[in-house]
Design an enzyme around this catalytic site. Structure first.
Site, mmCIF file in Angstrom:
data_model
loop_
_atom_site.group_PDB
_atom_site.id
_atom_site.type_symbol
_atom_site.label_atom_id
_atom_site.label_comp_id
_atom_site.label_asym_id
_atom_site.label_seq_id
_atom_site.Cartn_x
_atom_site.Cartn_y
_atom_site.Cartn_z
ATOM 1 N N ASP A 162 0.842 -1.194 0.000
ATOM 2 C CA ASP A 162 0.000 0.000 0.000
ATOM 3 C C ASP A 162 0.876 1.242 0.000
ATOM 4 O OD1 ASP A 162 -1.996 -1.769 0.179
ATOM 5 O OD2 ASP A 162 -2.747 -1.131 2.149
ATOM 6 N N PHE A 199 2.219 1.978 -3.374
ATOM 7 C CA PHE A 199 1.108 2.476 -4.184
ATOM 8 C C PHE A 199 0.852 3.955 -3.883
ATOM 9 C CE2 PHE A 199 -3.280 3.375 -5.201
ATOM 10 C CZ PHE A 199 -3.460 2.732 -6.420
ATOM 11 N N ASP A 200 0.781 4.269 -2.590
ATOM 12 C CA ASP A 200 0.511 5.660 -2.202
ATOM 13 C C ASP A 200 1.605 6.603 -2.682
ATOM 14 O OD1 ASP A 200 -1.804 4.941 -1.040
ATOM 15 O OD2 ASP A 200 -1.038 4.906 1.013
ATOM 16 N N SER A 205 -36.779 -5.061 -13.525
ATOM 17 C CA SER A 205 -36.629 -5.811 -12.289
ATOM 18 C C SER A 205 -36.658 -7.293 -12.651
ATOM 19 C CB SER A 205 -37.655 -5.278 -11.306
ATOM 20 O OG SER A 205 -38.682 -6.001 -11.043
ATOM 21 N N LEU A 206 -36.677 -8.165 -11.689
ATOM 22 C CA LEU A 206 -36.663 -9.592 -11.983
ATOM 23 C C LEU A 206 -37.888 -10.236 -11.354
ATOM 24 C CD1 LEU A 206 -32.951 -10.512 -11.144
ATOM 25 C CD2 LEU A 206 -33.994 -10.619 -13.413
ATOM 26 N N GLU A 211 -26.203 -17.123 -11.623
ATOM 27 C CA GLU A 211 -25.344 -16.168 -10.925
ATOM 28 C C GLU A 211 -25.956 -15.918 -9.565
ATOM 29 O OE1 GLU A 211 -24.914 -12.574 -13.371
ATOM 30 O OE2 GLU A 211 -25.222 -13.924 -15.069
ATOM 31 N N LYS A 223 -27.370 -13.516 -6.690
ATOM 32 C CA LYS A 223 -28.053 -12.229 -6.721
ATOM 33 C C LYS A 223 -27.401 -11.367 -5.639
ATOM 34 C CE LYS A 223 -32.692 -10.333 -7.238
ATOM 35 N NZ LYS A 223 -32.857 -9.362 -6.178
ATOM 36 N N ASP A 242 -26.591 -8.365 -3.303
ATOM 37 C CA ASP A 242 -27.550 -7.495 -2.637
ATOM 38 C C ASP A 242 -26.954 -6.112 -2.415
ATOM 39 O OD1 ASP A 242 -29.981 -6.956 -1.611
ATOM 40 O OD2 ASP A 242 -29.653 -7.916 0.323
ATOM 41 N N GLU A 282 -24.024 -4.285 -9.907
ATOM 42 C CA GLU A 282 -24.524 -4.017 -8.572
ATOM 43 C C GLU A 282 -23.396 -3.405 -7.748
ATOM 44 O OE1 GLU A 282 -27.680 -4.961 -8.332
ATOM 45 O OE2 GLU A 282 -28.145 -4.976 -6.189
ATOM 46 N N TYR A 309 -23.003 -7.883 -14.116
ATOM 47 C CA TYR A 309 -23.752 -9.062 -14.547
ATOM 48 C C TYR A 309 -24.433 -8.910 -15.899
ATOM 49 C CZ TYR A 309 -27.448 -6.231 -12.476
ATOM 50 O OH TYR A 309 -28.278 -5.201 -12.161
ATOM 51 N N LYS A 319 -30.562 -17.389 -15.641
ATOM 52 C CA LYS A 319 -30.793 -16.713 -16.922
ATOM 53 C C LYS A 319 -30.679 -17.722 -18.057
ATOM 54 C CE LYS A 319 -28.644 -12.580 -15.042
ATOM 55 N NZ LYS A 319 -27.486 -11.679 -15.012
ATOM 56 N N LYS A 323 -35.210 -16.651 -4.468
ATOM 57 C CA LYS A 323 -34.810 -15.996 -3.216
ATOM 58 C C LYS A 323 -34.460 -17.016 -2.142
ATOM 59 C CE LYS A 323 -35.671 -11.588 -4.165
ATOM 60 N NZ LYS A 323 -35.963 -10.337 -3.538
ATOM 61 N N CYS A 365 -28.770 3.274 35.545
ATOM 62 C CA CYS A 365 -27.565 2.816 34.864
ATOM 63 C C CYS A 365 -27.001 1.587 35.574
ATOM 64 C CB CYS A 365 -26.524 3.935 34.860
ATOM 65 S SG CYS A 365 -24.952 3.403 34.169
ATOM 66 N N CYS A 378 -23.494 2.825 37.229
ATOM 67 C CA CYS A 378 -23.355 3.873 38.249
ATOM 68 C C CYS A 378 -24.674 4.206 38.937
ATOM 69 C CB CYS A 378 -22.735 5.123 37.634
ATOM 70 S SG CYS A 378 -23.898 6.015 36.589
ATOM 71 N N CYS A 431 -27.388 7.190 30.085
ATOM 72 C CA CYS A 431 -26.980 7.488 31.449
ATOM 73 C C CYS A 431 -26.401 8.901 31.415
ATOM 74 C CB CYS A 431 -25.922 6.496 31.928
ATOM 75 S SG CYS A 431 -25.102 7.072 33.422
ATOM 76 N N CYS A 490 -19.645 8.130 35.424
ATOM 77 C CA CYS A 490 -20.000 6.752 35.076
ATOM 78 C C CYS A 490 -18.760 6.065 34.482
ATOM 79 C CB CYS A 490 -21.160 6.789 34.078
ATOM 80 S SG CYS A 490 -21.783 5.192 33.593
HETATM 81 P P1 AMP Z 1 -35.421 -6.926 -7.847
HETATM 82 O O1 AMP Z 1 -34.864 -5.608 -7.331
HETATM 83 O O2 AMP Z 1 -35.730 -7.899 -6.764
HETATM 84 O O3 AMP Z 1 -36.490 -6.731 -8.862
HETATM 85 O O4 AMP Z 1 -34.200 -7.627 -8.590
HETATM 86 C C1 AMP Z 1 -33.612 -7.046 -9.702
HETATM 87 C C2 AMP Z 1 -32.276 -6.555 -9.343
HETATM 88 O O5 AMP Z 1 -31.400 -7.593 -8.951
HETATM 89 C C3 AMP Z 1 -31.570 -5.927 -10.488
HETATM 90 O O6 AMP Z 1 -31.921 -4.569 -10.610
HETATM 91 C C4 AMP Z 1 -30.133 -6.093 -10.164
HETATM 92 O O7 AMP Z 1 -29.624 -4.879 -9.632
HETATM 93 C C5 AMP Z 1 -30.081 -7.113 -9.059
HETATM 94 N N1 AMP Z 1 -29.120 -8.197 -9.324
HETATM 95 C C6 AMP Z 1 -28.207 -8.627 -8.428
HETATM 96 N N2 AMP Z 1 -27.459 -9.600 -8.925
HETATM 97 C C7 AMP Z 1 -27.865 -9.803 -10.194
HETATM 98 C C8 AMP Z 1 -27.454 -10.682 -11.227
HETATM 99 N N3 AMP Z 1 -26.470 -11.567 -11.046
HETATM 100 N N4 AMP Z 1 -28.092 -10.599 -12.405
HETATM 101 C C9 AMP Z 1 -29.112 -9.712 -12.596
HETATM 102 N N5 AMP Z 1 -29.544 -8.860 -11.653
HETATM 103 C C10 AMP Z 1 -28.937 -8.904 -10.455
HETATM 104 ZN ZN ZN Z 2 -23.849 5.363 34.324
#
Ligand code: AMP
Ligand code: ZN
Length: 666
Positions: free
Chosen positions: A32, A35-36, A81-82, A112, A114, A116, A171, A223, A286, A310, A404, A407, A422, A428
């Protein structure tokens, strides 16, 4: 090419490569520190030679630009969305439906995880990142390009040429380790904790100050892509190419030839997902062949060629033995559930968070109850429900403590606050030692040779009652203590002495004002310059500062209006700690001239030429040596050479006097 240009180019290439190795491949090759050093060198060269500006330079990763309002922009193709499924049966139905629509069973799947986090669309044109947009309502989102540029795993320039204009989809996530660290920091600052990595990731993307975003350990996983026409034949093919282009594509993805293989993938990750460094909430299946994807198309809301499965959140049922209460540095009380040990997502859980009194009341959780424990993104699992059918007959409702536990002072709870406090902050014990521990911590006064246990010891021995007392400790007092050999005493005293040089913003952070974390301390130090000015500030003055809200402002005013705190500050001042910014730092720190390139020429009456240049740089501008079409202003003094004026006129560059320049800074 000049040697400077060559050096800049070389450094950029090297840094890009190291960045990629570190953040995408997770295989760093240099330390690091190295790098810096390289980054600092590049920053210095770029500042001295603004003519070599490049929108993809690795120096942009540190951020700096502030966005007040994010522009709304339309996605070139919608971000769908999915559809979700929660059972194997639903998945099989989905498979049968698409087979029917396509009229064939001869297809494969890509599975793949999903991830979050927050969806992002990254537009590249001729290999360069042009813009980054949130999903928004799917049709249009917010342009958050300046913030996304600070995320190291997002290539600013593709590693391999890939001409054309495309939107890569991915994501933005906050890995668990980084999330935990951020919360530890919040805890130390006496701030409310972030709920989970996903919300924290999307919240981070909307921060106004990109340099704060740059400090957050965000990551980007890719993705999908749109606009590539017939470039790829399968999703798998795309994922592999994206990886070559420099994107981070998790290697957890698989091609599955049959639904049976898909189900194996689900089963495997349902059991192993907690081993991943980030949160996932399911699997996305997919159709692999892109020609089939095209044929299946989209409903108004989601692609027909993909489905999300899910994961069920993991729960365990166990007995709540008793509730204990912890007192933090700020006096905040946290109830903790002490459980009969139970296995949850691969680890044994003995304690869970109960958050606050409201949470206990909402769940009606009682000592002796059987409770459901769930693991989310948090470090500590939480109690989500009580199994009332198993409640022993005569157990008492929980009475939240009123005193508390350390104390015995009656607790208070302010309107609008979730936590009890407290109020005995000077008497304390855990509050006293907590504040001293915060004061000496690495990001505050960074006192070597003094650890948490020593603080406890010194407090128990009556040698310190607050952080100012550290500066009156003597060798004679310390030597008789347990575990205090001559050498460690010397280390400790040296560490304390050295802390007198710690800059003002860190001293301010070390004071432990509620809601004043590292970043806020820096902002306040810059804005007010000295402790006197800050102590004199009213709430109205404080909220004038960027990103300082009413809550922080009140906390600052309360702190400094307390005579005990005033006395502490006076004592620390008398011991020689730094309570004002360096005179140099004082002037620094506006963005007024951001993006402007100046040429300074001639002799000046007020400021020297060097001083002028410094002012330009301190306010975010750049200084160049010769006039070009990129120059924003030519600052002209007496006896300026005629060729500079001619050039400026030719390129339409504004010629301004010293006074006009100074007016720009007002
Ligand atoms: P949802 O928000 O439940 O409708 O799910 C759709 C969202 O899942 C998409 O907008 C993506 O941002 C997210 N997501 C996460 N991982 C993946 C993946 N491997 N492929 C496609 N979408 C994904
Ligand atoms: Zn206290």
């Amino acid at each position: 090419m000049s040697t400077v240009a060559q050096e800049i180019e070389l450094l950029r290439k090297e840094l890009q490569e190291h960045n990629y190795r570190y953040y995408v491949l997770d295989e760093p090759q240099i330390s690091d520190f190295e790098f810096d050093m390289k980054l600092k060198r590049l920053q210095a060269l770029e500042t001295a030679h603004p003519e070599y500006y490049d929108p993809t330079s690795p120096t942009l990763r540190v951020g700096g630009a502030v966005t007040k309002n994010f522009n709304t922009v339309r996605h070139e193709t919608p971000m769908y969305s999915l559809d979700n499924s929660y059972s194997v049966e639903e998945l099989i139905e989905w498979e049968q439906r698409i087979q029917r629509l396509l009229g064939t069973v001869d297809l494969s799947f890509t599975c793949e995880l999903k991830y979050d986090g927050a969806s992002i669309s990254l537009t590249y044109e001729d290999n360069i990142l042009q813009r980054a947009v949130t999903r928004g309502d799917g049709i249009q989102g917010d342009d958050i390009t300046t913030n996304v540029k600070t995320i190291r795993s997002v290539p600013l320039r593709l590693k391999v040429p890939f001409p054309g204009r495309f939107e890569f989809r991915g994501e933005i996530i906050l890995p668990l380790e980084g999330f935990t660290k951020m919360n530890e920091q919040r805890l130390a600052n006496g701030e409310d904790l972030y709920m989970n990595p996903r919300n924290t990731a999307s919240g981070s993307l909307k921060l106004q100050d990109s340099s704060v975003v740059a400090e957050r350990p965000l990551d980007c996983l890719i993705y999908g892509v749109t606009g590539t026409g017939n470039t790829f034949t399968t999703q798998w093919d795309f994922l592999e190419t994206a990886r070559k282009l420099g994107f981070k594509v998790p290697n957890t993805a698989r091609v599955c030839m049959t639904m049976k293989e898909v189900l194996e993938f689900l089963e495997y990750w349902d059991a192993h997902r907690h081993e991943l460094p980030y949160e996932t909430d399911g699997v996305v299946v997919k159709v692999n062949e892109l020609r089939f994807q095209e044929e299946l198309g989209y409903t108004s809301k989601a692609p027909r060629w993909a489905i999300a499965y899910k994961f069920k959140s993991e729960q365990a049922l166990t007995r709540l033995r008793f509730i204990s209460y912890q007192v933090g540095r700020t006096g905040a009380i946290t109830p903790v559930a002490n459980l009969e040990p139970v296995l949850l997502a691969g680890t044994t859980v003995k304690r869970a968070s109960l958050h606050n009194a409201d949470q206990i009341a909402r769940l009606d959780v009682r000592e002796g109850d059987m409770v459901y424990v769930e693991k989310g993104g948090e470090i500590i699992p939480k109690i989500t429900a009580v199994d009332l059918s198993q409640r022993p007959p005569d157990i008492d409702p929980t009475h939240y403590i009123t005193q508390c536990p350390e104390c015995h002072t009656p607790l208070v709870r302010e309107a609008g606050e979730a936590q009890h406090f407290c109020p005995n902050d000077t008497g304390c014990p855990p509050q006293i030692t907590g504040r001293i521990q915060h004061f000496i911590s690495r990001k505050a006064m960074d006192i070597d040779g003094l650890g948490s246990e020593t603080v406890e010891l010194l407090f128990q021995q009556g040698l310190i009652r607050n952080y100012a007392d550290l500066y009156t400790l003597t060798k004679a007092e310390l030597l008789p203590l347990d575990r205090m050999a001559e050498k460690s005493v010397n280390n400790l005293l040296d560490g304390i002495a050295a802390s007198r040089k710690v800059p003002f913003e860190k001293v301010l952070f070390a004071l432990g004002i509620r809601f004043v974390g590292e970043t806020v301390a820096k902002k306040l130090a810059r804005a007010f310059g000295s402790i006197e000015a800050l102590m004199a500030a009213r709430v109205e003055d404080l909220i004038e500062v960027d990103e300082i809200g009413e809550r922080i402002a009140r906390s600052v005013v309360d702190f400094f209006s307390d005579p005990v705190k005033q006395e502490l500050v006076r004592r620390l001042q008398s011991y020689g700690l730094r309570f004002e910014l360096d005179p140099e730092q004082l002037q620094r720190g506006t963005d007024l001239l951001k993006g402007k390139i100046f040429v300074v020429s001639g002799v000046f009456v007020g400021l020297s030429r060097e001083e002028l240049k410094k002012r330009i740089e301190e306010n975010g501008g750049k200084v160049a040596s010769s006039v070009s079409s990129k120059t924003s202003y030519l600052v002209a003094g007496d006896k300026m050479g005629p060729s500079k004026r001619e050039k400026a006129e030719k390129f339409g560059v504004s010629i301004i006097s010293e006074n006009e320049f100074l007016a720009l800074l007002e």
